[in-house]
Design a protein around this motif. Sequence first.
Motif, mmCIF file in Angstrom:
data_model
loop_
_atom_site.group_PDB
_atom_site.id
_atom_site.type_symbol
_atom_site.label_atom_id
_atom_site.label_comp_id
_atom_site.label_asym_id
_atom_site.label_seq_id
_atom_site.Cartn_x
_atom_site.Cartn_y
_atom_site.Cartn_z
ATOM 1 N N LEU A 34 37.707 30.465 27.630
ATOM 2 C CA LEU A 34 36.939 31.403 28.450
ATOM 3 C C LEU A 34 37.862 32.431 29.085
ATOM 4 O O LEU A 34 38.839 32.079 29.755
ATOM 5 C CB LEU A 34 36.165 30.672 29.546
ATOM 6 N N ILE A 35 37.529 33.698 28.851
ATOM 7 C CA ILE A 35 38.207 34.844 29.469
ATOM 8 C C ILE A 35 37.185 35.519 30.381
ATOM 9 O O ILE A 35 36.030 35.698 29.988
ATOM 10 C CB ILE A 35 38.692 35.835 28.391
ATOM 11 N N ILE A 36 37.603 35.891 31.589
ATOM 12 C CA ILE A 36 36.665 36.562 32.496
ATOM 13 C C ILE A 36 37.210 37.932 32.897
ATOM 14 O O ILE A 36 38.405 38.195 32.817
ATOM 15 C CB ILE A 36 36.364 35.720 33.750
ATOM 16 N N ASP A 37 36.293 38.780 33.307
ATOM 17 C CA ASP A 37 36.631 40.144 33.715
ATOM 18 C C ASP A 37 37.178 40.158 35.138
ATOM 19 O O ASP A 37 36.607 39.525 36.031
ATOM 20 C CB ASP A 37 35.376 41.016 33.670
ATOM 21 N N ILE A 38 38.255 40.895 35.344
ATOM 22 C CA ILE A 38 38.764 41.187 36.682
ATOM 23 C C ILE A 38 38.725 42.698 36.870
ATOM 24 O O ILE A 38 39.132 43.462 35.992
ATOM 25 C CB ILE A 38 40.198 40.654 36.858
ATOM 26 N N VAL A 39 38.229 43.142 38.018
ATOM 27 C CA VAL A 39 38.024 44.570 38.287
ATOM 28 C C VAL A 39 38.943 44.976 39.436
ATOM 29 O O VAL A 39 38.538 44.942 40.607
ATOM 30 C CB VAL A 39 36.544 44.848 38.636
ATOM 31 N N PRO A 40 40.188 45.373 39.152
ATOM 32 C CA PRO A 40 41.150 45.596 40.227
ATOM 33 C C PRO A 40 41.241 47.033 40.735
ATOM 34 O O PRO A 40 41.889 47.274 41.757
ATOM 35 C CB PRO A 40 42.481 45.201 39.573
ATOM 36 N N ASN A 41 40.626 47.995 40.057
ATOM 37 C CA ASN A 41 40.760 49.379 40.509
ATOM 38 C C ASN A 41 39.934 49.660 41.757
ATOM 39 O O ASN A 41 40.319 50.475 42.593
ATOM 40 C CB ASN A 41 40.336 50.348 39.402
ATOM 41 N N HIS A 42 38.800 48.987 41.882
ATOM 42 C CA HIS A 42 37.861 49.304 42.960
ATOM 43 C C HIS A 42 37.039 48.070 43.294
ATOM 44 O O HIS A 42 36.889 47.156 42.484
ATOM 45 C CB HIS A 42 36.914 50.424 42.523
ATOM 46 N N SER A 43 36.492 48.060 44.485
ATOM 47 C CA SER A 43 35.518 47.030 44.874
ATOM 48 C C SER A 43 34.150 47.689 44.956
ATOM 49 O O SER A 43 33.977 48.860 44.610
ATOM 50 C CB SER A 43 35.897 46.423 46.228
ATOM 51 N N SER A 44 33.199 46.943 45.430
ATOM 52 C CA SER A 44 31.912 47.515 45.818
ATOM 53 C C SER A 44 32.015 48.046 47.247
ATOM 54 O O SER A 44 32.846 47.584 48.040
ATOM 55 C CB SER A 44 30.831 46.440 45.743
ATOM 56 N N ASP A 45 31.149 48.988 47.597
ATOM 57 C CA ASP A 45 31.105 49.434 48.990
ATOM 58 C C ASP A 45 30.456 48.382 49.889
ATOM 59 O O ASP A 45 30.422 48.539 51.109
ATOM 60 C CB ASP A 45 30.396 50.784 49.128
ATOM 61 N N GLN A 46 29.962 47.290 49.277
ATOM 62 C CA GLN A 46 29.418 46.168 50.046
ATOM 63 C C GLN A 46 30.450 45.074 50.282
ATOM 64 O O GLN A 46 30.152 44.081 50.957
ATOM 65 C CB GLN A 46 28.205 45.583 49.327
ATOM 66 N N HIS A 47 31.641 45.213 49.727
ATOM 67 C CA HIS A 47 32.698 44.228 49.930
ATOM 68 C C HIS A 47 33.024 44.143 51.415
ATOM 69 O O HIS A 47 33.038 45.159 52.129
ATOM 70 C CB HIS A 47 33.942 44.635 49.138
ATOM 71 N N GLU A 48 33.306 42.947 51.908
ATOM 72 C CA GLU A 48 33.531 42.779 53.347
ATOM 73 C C GLU A 48 34.702 43.615 53.842
ATOM 74 O O GLU A 48 34.696 44.081 54.995
ATOM 75 C CB GLU A 48 33.741 41.304 53.690
ATOM 76 N N TRP A 49 35.700 43.822 53.012
ATOM 77 C CA TRP A 49 36.842 44.622 53.453
ATOM 78 C C TRP A 49 36.486 46.110 53.557
ATOM 79 O O TRP A 49 37.013 46.807 54.418
ATOM 80 C CB TRP A 49 38.026 44.419 52.511
ATOM 81 N N PHE A 50 35.598 46.606 52.698
ATOM 82 C CA PHE A 50 35.216 48.006 52.823
ATOM 83 C C PHE A 50 34.310 48.199 54.035
ATOM 84 O O PHE A 50 34.444 49.193 54.773
ATOM 85 C CB PHE A 50 34.517 48.509 51.559
ATOM 86 N N ARG A 51 33.430 47.255 54.282
ATOM 87 C CA ARG A 51 32.580 47.362 55.474
ATOM 88 C C ARG A 51 33.430 47.292 56.747
ATOM 89 O O ARG A 51 33.163 47.986 57.733
ATOM 90 C CB ARG A 51 31.513 46.272 55.454
#
Length: 581
Positions: free
Chosen positions: A112-129
């Motif tokens: 199993l290989i999974i996707d990692i999205v390191p360029n950006h988060s969602s604007d709902q991510h706790e760190w962006f809020r």
Amino acid sequence: MMTRSLAAADVRLDPSGEDANWWRQAAVYQIYPRSFADGDGDGIGDLAGIISRVDYLAALGVDAVWMSPFYPSALADGGYDVDDYRNIDPRIGTLEQFDELVAKLHAAGIKLIIDIVPNHSSDQHEWFRAALAAGPGSPERERYLFRDGLGVDGSLPPADWQSIFGGPAWTRITEPDGTPGQWYLHTFAKEQPDWNWSNPEVRADFLKTLKFWGDRGVNGFRIDVAHCVAKDLPPTLPTEAELRRAGAYPPGQHPVVDRDEVHEIYAEWRALFNTYSPPLTAVAEAWVPAERRVRYAQPDSLGQAFNFDLLQAVWSAPQFNKIISDNLDLAARSGASSTWVFSNHDVVRHATRYGLKYSDDVLRAAVEATLAGKQAADHPNGKDWLLTGGTQPSEDRDLGLRRARAVSLLSFALPGSAYLYQGEELGLPEVADIPDGRRQDPTFFRTEGAEIGRDGCRIPIPWTVSGTSFGFGTQSSHLPQPGWLAEYAVERQEAAAGSTLQFYRTALRLRSELLSGEEFEWVKAGPGVVAFRRPHGWLSVTNFNEQPVPAPEGLVLIASQPLTVSGIVPPDTTVWIQENT
């Protein structure tokens, strides 16, 4: 004749007893979770659905599954806007179900290989809020890329940059006191703020994320837009025209794309991956020139990088010859193996692309660009005329399917990893006719419909010939499925000799039996023919001509289309032949 022997391909057994090089010639099947199988009947694919189809994946004969994002998300970009990197979207499942999926895949011999999205988060991510609440100059804002605006009142964006999805790449926020405030960078949609990878907190948190999933049993990671992560924004930002001007920056020094220091980040990741037994794998999505792509594939970086060159190729033997030769050379230089890709969740399915009737001038220009060593696309994300536009110009589905089967069989014979996208084993074409009100891709909305986006390749796949969603689930699916999908259903193809599904199963079984080392030798063939020899004396021969050509002597192991005349390879066909000894 030219022979390549890749010494790096020597089999190494990890102390655990597993082959640490399993990924080098793996057949990897990409699952877009929301469109694969719906286990709870809410119209959205989920982990329960995938678990129920593991036997299907095992029968197909794949070595690994790559799963696109399944994290909590507002779906501003199909799950690539991540709210929480260490959790599961409740619409898709639970961590307990994830563990069950890992166990069931591993029991079936599937990694199993999974996707990692390191360029950006969602604007709902706790760190962006937290960044929005903390105010300018705060440590919280330093995790992202905030800037003051230009003009007397800061009402102008810091630069005129455009996002890859269309529209401005800078968005202004409202400060905690209610006044207009700073701007943040988003390479993609405004709901996807870019991380600041100069911030040690960001680096440490991603290492925590990678370890979290590694400890849960994943075998590797696909790194989304790996080339965009590191950035260096000067006090005075360049214009959009300057960013795009060829030669404006030395290699590795572009402010926002393919910076040299990105490999410092990936060296940290590689050190973590190597603590596992066997080491975790990683493959970079890096839309960069070939000579730069090598760096992502080196063993002290991610270890492998996607080669999208065949994905951008037209139906041309000279173009295929050059792309294959160039990428095998690159693989030898990096010590990795190459990857071969024709379809994924971002591009028009290749069963449609090869059926689109472009003018001879357009096709000739594409081939000449490759033969001259030029990139097919200069956009940072690599989109070009071959990858977008639905079914314009007109589509010949029979021709497209013949050629899609031929190039897939060709790629399965090449040394390196073969990446498949869900539904291609059914010969699925693109679904271009989607009502505007049912579309989901932000590209469609941010370009006001000028680009139709990627929804057409993300339509849920058909499992049965009937039912509300053709066996995808018990309710209508989240994207509309046209009635003609029934023709491609798994149920129909499992019962039909010679179907595309049966062809893929046979091809992948033969591939696993035939592949050993990564040696490769070109075989001299006539014009319009791509032919090469693999270890133990078997050949792959593809006829790109409009007329049949003679086949080499030997036993036909498999053909992408029925061979009606012995010793002849029809047009638009690949055959594998065991040579006479």
